[in-house]
Design a protein around this motif. Structure first.
Motif, PDB file in Angstrom:
ATOM      1  N   VAL A 112      -1.971   9.527 -18.886  1.00  0.00           N
ATOM      2  CA  VAL A 112      -1.359   9.778 -20.170  1.00  0.00           C
ATOM      3  C   VAL A 112      -2.546   9.304 -21.157  1.00  0.00           C
ATOM      4  O   VAL A 112      -3.173   8.264 -21.093  1.00  0.00           O
ATOM      5  CB  VAL A 112      -0.293   8.921 -20.247  1.00  0.00           C
ATOM      6  CG1 VAL A 112       0.253   8.834 -21.876  1.00  0.00           C
ATOM      7  CG2 VAL A 112       1.098   9.565 -19.436  1.00  0.00           C
ATOM      8  N   GLN A 113      -2.614  10.070 -22.359  1.00  0.00           N
ATOM      9  CA  GLN A 113      -3.451   9.610 -23.355  1.00  0.00           C
ATOM     10  C   GLN A 113      -2.480   9.502 -24.640  1.00  0.00           C
ATOM     11  O   GLN A 113      -1.723  10.429 -24.973  1.00  0.00           O
ATOM     12  CB  GLN A 113      -4.648  10.359 -23.888  1.00  0.00           C
ATOM     13  CG  GLN A 113      -5.617   9.991 -25.069  1.00  0.00           C
ATOM     14  CD  GLN A 113      -5.248  10.671 -26.105  1.00  0.00           C
ATOM     15  OE1 GLN A 113      -4.885   9.917 -27.158  1.00  0.00           O
ATOM     16  NE2 GLN A 113      -5.118  12.027 -26.472  1.00  0.00           N
ATOM     17  N   VAL A 114      -2.617   8.431 -25.523  1.00  0.00           N
ATOM     18  CA  VAL A 114      -2.074   8.181 -26.663  1.00  0.00           C
ATOM     19  C   VAL A 114      -2.760   7.638 -27.564  1.00  0.00           C
ATOM     20  O   VAL A 114      -3.579   6.918 -27.548  1.00  0.00           O
ATOM     21  CB  VAL A 114      -0.591   7.244 -26.516  1.00  0.00           C
ATOM     22  CG1 VAL A 114       0.579   8.051 -25.568  1.00  0.00           C
ATOM     23  CG2 VAL A 114      -1.032   6.160 -26.100  1.00  0.00           C
ATOM     24  N   PRO A 115      -2.577   8.165 -29.025  1.00  0.00           N
ATOM     25  CA  PRO A 115      -3.303   7.647 -30.058  1.00  0.00           C
ATOM     26  C   PRO A 115      -2.877   6.099 -30.370  1.00  0.00           C
ATOM     27  O   PRO A 115      -1.848   5.778 -30.154  1.00  0.00           O
ATOM     28  CB  PRO A 115      -2.918   8.377 -31.457  1.00  0.00           C
ATOM     29  CG  PRO A 115      -2.353   9.905 -30.785  1.00  0.00           C
ATOM     30  CD  PRO A 115      -1.880   9.322 -29.561  1.00  0.00           C
ATOM     31  N   ALA A 116      -3.795   5.482 -30.730  1.00  0.00           N
ATOM     32  CA  ALA A 116      -3.601   4.041 -31.216  1.00  0.00           C
ATOM     33  C   ALA A 116      -4.353   3.516 -32.559  1.00  0.00           C
ATOM     34  O   ALA A 116      -4.436   2.354 -32.754  1.00  0.00           O
ATOM     35  CB  ALA A 116      -4.239   3.137 -29.871  1.00  0.00           C
ATOM     36  N   ASN A 117      -4.189   4.268 -33.396  1.00  0.00           N
ATOM     37  CA  ASN A 117      -5.074   4.185 -34.359  1.00  0.00           C
ATOM     38  C   ASN A 117      -4.078   3.860 -35.892  1.00  0.00           C
ATOM     39  O   ASN A 117      -4.389   4.291 -36.815  1.00  0.00           O
ATOM     40  CB  ASN A 117      -5.781   5.465 -34.966  1.00  0.00           C
ATOM     41  CG  ASN A 117      -7.368   5.039 -35.491  1.00  0.00           C
ATOM     42  OD1 ASN A 117      -7.715   4.248 -34.950  1.00  0.00           O
ATOM     43  ND2 ASN A 117      -7.770   6.074 -36.737  1.00  0.00           N
ATOM     44  N   PHE A 118      -3.029   3.183 -35.653  1.00  0.00           N
ATOM     45  CA  PHE A 118      -1.846   3.279 -36.510  1.00  0.00           C
ATOM     46  C   PHE A 118      -2.155   1.977 -37.460  1.00  0.00           C
ATOM     47  O   PHE A 118      -1.443   1.917 -38.587  1.00  0.00           O
ATOM     48  CB  PHE A 118      -0.708   2.911 -36.083  1.00  0.00           C
ATOM     49  CG  PHE A 118      -0.162   3.925 -34.663  1.00  0.00           C
ATOM     50  CD1 PHE A 118      -0.157   5.200 -35.207  1.00  0.00           C
ATOM     51  CD2 PHE A 118      -0.222   3.730 -33.529  1.00  0.00           C
ATOM     52  CE1 PHE A 118      -0.018   6.373 -34.294  1.00  0.00           C
ATOM     53  CE2 PHE A 118       0.026   4.535 -32.492  1.00  0.00           C
ATOM     54  CZ  PHE A 118       0.113   5.997 -32.778  1.00  0.00           C
ATOM     55  N   ASP A 119      -3.136   1.324 -37.376  1.00  0.00           N
ATOM     56  CA  ASP A 119      -3.485   0.329 -38.326  1.00  0.00           C
ATOM     57  C   ASP A 119      -4.616   0.854 -39.036  1.00  0.00           C
ATOM     58  O   ASP A 119      -5.073   0.109 -40.090  1.00  0.00           O
ATOM     59  CB  ASP A 119      -4.059  -1.112 -37.552  1.00  0.00           C
ATOM     60  CG  ASP A 119      -5.321  -0.645 -36.518  1.00  0.00           C
ATOM     61  OD1 ASP A 119      -5.625   0.344 -36.187  1.00  0.00           O
ATOM     62  OD2 ASP A 119      -5.624  -1.789 -36.134  1.00  0.00           O
TER      63      ASP A 119
ATOM     64  N   PHE B 266     -11.692   6.457 -34.382  1.00  0.00           N
ATOM     65  CA  PHE B 266     -10.023   6.701 -33.969  1.00  0.00           C
ATOM     66  C   PHE B 266      -9.814   5.991 -32.689  1.00  0.00           C
ATOM     67  O   PHE B 266     -10.559   6.519 -31.625  1.00  0.00           O
ATOM     68  CB  PHE B 266      -9.799   8.257 -33.968  1.00  0.00           C
ATOM     69  CG  PHE B 266      -8.330   8.614 -34.098  1.00  0.00           C
ATOM     70  CD1 PHE B 266      -7.857   9.077 -35.130  1.00  0.00           C
ATOM     71  CD2 PHE B 266      -7.827   8.318 -33.138  1.00  0.00           C
ATOM     72  CE1 PHE B 266      -6.594   9.347 -35.407  1.00  0.00           C
ATOM     73  CE2 PHE B 266      -6.079   8.684 -33.156  1.00  0.00           C
ATOM     74  CZ  PHE B 266      -5.558   9.275 -34.221  1.00  0.00           C
ATOM     75  N   LYS B 267      -8.936   5.235 -32.502  1.00  0.00           N
ATOM     76  CA  LYS B 267      -8.769   4.378 -31.182  1.00  0.00           C
ATOM     77  C   LYS B 267      -7.490   5.210 -30.501  1.00  0.00           C
ATOM     78  O   LYS B 267      -6.659   5.705 -30.923  1.00  0.00           O
ATOM     79  CB  LYS B 267      -8.278   3.193 -31.658  1.00  0.00           C
ATOM     80  CG  LYS B 267      -9.105   2.350 -32.185  1.00  0.00           C
ATOM     81  CD  LYS B 267      -8.742   0.713 -32.455  1.00  0.00           C
ATOM     82  CE  LYS B 267      -7.320   0.506 -32.968  1.00  0.00           C
ATOM     83  NZ  LYS B 267      -7.917   0.779 -34.442  1.00  0.00           N
TER      84      LYS B 267
END
Length: 260
Positions: free
Chosen positions: A132-139, A249-250
């Motif tokens: 699984v890959q999910v974006p984590a750039n929400f900050d 982009f994390k």
């Protein structure tokens, strides 16, 4: 909320090369080759599903997506062993255990990841794998501004107070979760992808293909145009007029293997 499908394959693929690298990094984590039976949850246009199928030498690959526009694009592909189905990935089941459950940049749209990953684990055969890959750039300001504007009028009233909150966990939480779910091997990492875009305004086009679709489907077209204009103005003020613009982009990539 309106019923229209706001996923635009053309908009999403404007940054196809940049979006594909995490996919290839995730595929490289899979050790089960030939892979047997595979599901790709949130398959989008299906182009990467075909790449996945060939790369891990799958016998059968099922791509699942809820977007008619994405599946229409996927339907033009004709590859032996690959098929696409319309389904809500929060509920869809494969019918029989599979060897690999794969999902690239889709599960961030679903709530309650501990419960979600437990359900996905139940789909996996003995010795099978989860990737699984999910974006984590929400900050990043590109995401924070969207939330800020969604809370402003007239948008807040039009969306009945809706604000998109992504349920992505910390990397260490995913590692703990995989352990608790009984995976005997695992790898979880936070990776920063650096994208050199034409200008800071390109970030707007990037976010239009993903995050902003959630607001687009909840607003009348004229009001969404106003939302987008306000977002563009505020993001330009925050980022300046940089050419080119470096967009960090994390993302979180996680992999686990079930016991035999």
């Amino acid at each position: 909320m309106t019923d229209r499908d706001t996923w635009n394959p053309t908009q999403y693929e404007r940054f196809r090369a940049e979006r594909e690298q995490p996919f290839h990094d995730l595929v490289a984590m899979i050790t089960r080759r030939p892979a047997g039976r595979v599901v790709d949850l949130g398959c989008g246009t299906g182009l990467l599903t075909v790449d996945l199928h060939h790369e891990i030498e799958a016998t059968e690959t099922i791509g699942v997506d809820s977007s008619d526009s994405m599946l229409e694009r996927a339907g033009s592909l004709n590859v032996d062993g690959v098929r696409f189905v319309r389904g809500d990935i929060s509920e869809w089941e494969p019918g029989a255990p599979v060897d690999v459950v794969f999902s690239n940049a889709a599960l961030q749209w679903l709530p309650d990841h501990p419960r979600l990953l437990a359900r996905l684990t139940g789909m996996i055969a003995s010795g099978g794998e989860l990737a699984v890959q999910v974006p984590a750039n929400f900050d990043h300001v590109s995401h924070l501004l969207a939330t800020e504007i969604a809370r402003e009028e007239p948008f807040a009233s039009a969306m009945h107070g809706h604000v998109r909150i992504f349920p992505v966990l910390a990397p260490e939480a995913y590692a703990t979760l995989l352990h608790e779910l009984g995976f005997v091997e695992q790898l979880v990492r936070l990776q920063v992808y650096g994208h050199v875009l034409e200008s800071s305004d390109s970030v707007v086009e990037w976010v239009r293909g993903t995050l902003l679709t959630d607001y687009e489907k909840r607003l009348p077209e004229s009001l969404y145009a106003e939302f987008l204009a306000r977002y563009r103005e505020r993001l330009h003020a925050a980022l300046g007029d940089e050419r080119p613009y470096f967009y960090p982009f994390k993302r979180i990539l996680l992999w686990g293997r079930r016991p035999v």
